[in-house]
Scaffold this motif. Sequence first.
Motif: not given
Length: 185
Positions: A7-19, A46-53
């Motif tokens: 779960l934390f790896v997936i969150a990190t991937v979406f955070l990188v996508i957002a940033l 990008r906002v959606a990617a932050f939300g998913v992260a």
Amino acid sequence: MAVVVFLFVIATVFLVIALVGPYRLYWRARPHAPRQPSDGALTLGRVAAFGVAGIFAFGGCSVQASIDKGTWSASEVREAAEDAAESMANDTQIRRDPTDGYTSLIEAAVVKAGEGQGPSYRVSVERAGEGHDYEIAAGGSDTTACMHVTEKKSSEGGVFVPGADGSSNSIPEYELTATVDDGAC
């Protein structure tokens, strides 16, 4: 634990996508491409990617918290045993069943002292030997604590029990002191 890491790896991937915003980089390299999304749509992505992260990070924290609630750590077992020893010393007790000793009393005190630290149904207290030594273990923890109970007849007397023939008997009460050590008894 693997679920938490996932779960934390997936969150990190979406955070990188957002940033980083890879869509923005792609479309900037092709400025005149047809069907290019607007800046508002890219910002919304990008906002959606932050939300998913955030959702995946919250899920990882929730799973980790539920794992922690389901197990006892060694320090929690020791702390609950010490709190139980203190609570037993506060009140006088009537001598318990000779085969059981103070096992049920100690188990109840440890469960009460350990509320919120782990599941109460996984507390185990066993008498070690013939004396008043008790091994305290709690589920999920690899360590045990040893409680040695010393009893002394109370100076206050005991509990008076009237007999059917008008006589009265006294059941002695005992003051308990207990010490807690790490490891098996």
